[in-house]
Design a protein around this motif. Structure first.
Motif, short mmCIF file in Angstrom:
data_model
loop_
_atom_site.label_atom_id
_atom_site.label_comp_id
_atom_site.label_asym_id
_atom_site.label_seq_id
_atom_site.Cartn_x
_atom_site.Cartn_y
_atom_site.Cartn_z
N ALA A 169 0.83 -1.21 0.00
CA ALA A 169 0.00 0.00 0.00
C ALA A 169 0.86 1.25 0.00
N ARG A 170 1.96 1.25 0.74
CA ARG A 170 2.85 2.42 0.75
C ARG A 170 3.54 2.61 -0.60
N ARG A 171 3.94 1.51 -1.22
CA ARG A 171 4.67 1.62 -2.49
C ARG A 171 3.80 2.13 -3.62
N ILE A 172 2.52 1.78 -3.62
CA ILE A 172 1.67 2.27 -4.71
C ILE A 172 1.00 3.59 -4.36
N GLY A 199 -7.58 5.15 3.08
CA GLY A 199 -8.70 4.34 2.63
C GLY A 199 -8.45 2.85 2.63
N LEU A 200 -7.27 2.40 3.04
CA LEU A 200 -7.01 0.97 3.06
C LEU A 200 -7.94 0.28 4.06
#
Length: 165
Positions: free
Chosen positions: A128-131, A136-137
């Motif tokens: 999630a951090r990389r994209i 909102g996760l």
């Protein structure tokens, strides 16, 4: 009209079956379960055989599930008295041994799958951090969980599991 309805039902059934099996194999591939099994068993050279065994097991399980009337081995053994007058006792012992073996192997598979999924869940925040999916996760995970909850409530409240419709 009935013929077209049957064709439509056939296409829908096959499509849904393909989608469900694709989902199962996607989970197995995404968590790296087959390579993990090959590494733990030290049979990396035969990973293709391991993959084929998983596919074959899934197909056989699907056939047992869908065509359950054709696989009534116990009824055949009881009707023909295959082992003479001791058929029922012997068949109960054989059935119990089969259930024990199936339970052990199914438990090992589910345990390995659970551990692999748990390890994969550790990678979700990193992904999630990389994209750049910073906000909102939690909402996305909650929405997926609520969707599964509503679907299962409808499934059981309407009694769909009793009719298959």
């Amino acid at each position: 009209m009935t013929f077209l309805k049957q064709i439509f039902m056939c296409v829908c059934g096959l499509s849904f079956g393909f989608l469900a099996s694709a989902g199962v194999f996607t989970v197995l591939v995404s968590v790296g379960l087959i390579p993990r099994f090959a590494g733990k068993m030290h049979v990396a050279k035969k990973i293709f055989v391991l993959e084929e065994a998983v596919v074959l097991g899934t197909l056989v399980g699907g056939f047992f599930s869908v065509f359950s009337d054709w696989w009534q081995i116990g009824a055949f053994v009881s009707e023909t008295q295959l082992f003479g007058s001791h058929t029922d006792g012997i068949w109960k012992v054989i059935g119990t041994l089969f259930l024990i073996a199936f339970g052990v192997f199914a438990g090992m598979f589910v345990g390995c799958l659970a551990f692999a999924i748990a390890e994969m869940l550790d990678s979700i925040p990193i992904f999630a951090r990389r994209i750049g999916f910073r906000h909102g996760l939690g909402v996305a995970v909650t929405a997926a969980a609520c969707g599964k909850l509503v679907g299962s409530l409808i499934y059981f409240a309407k009694g769909i599991f009793l009719t298959g419709l």
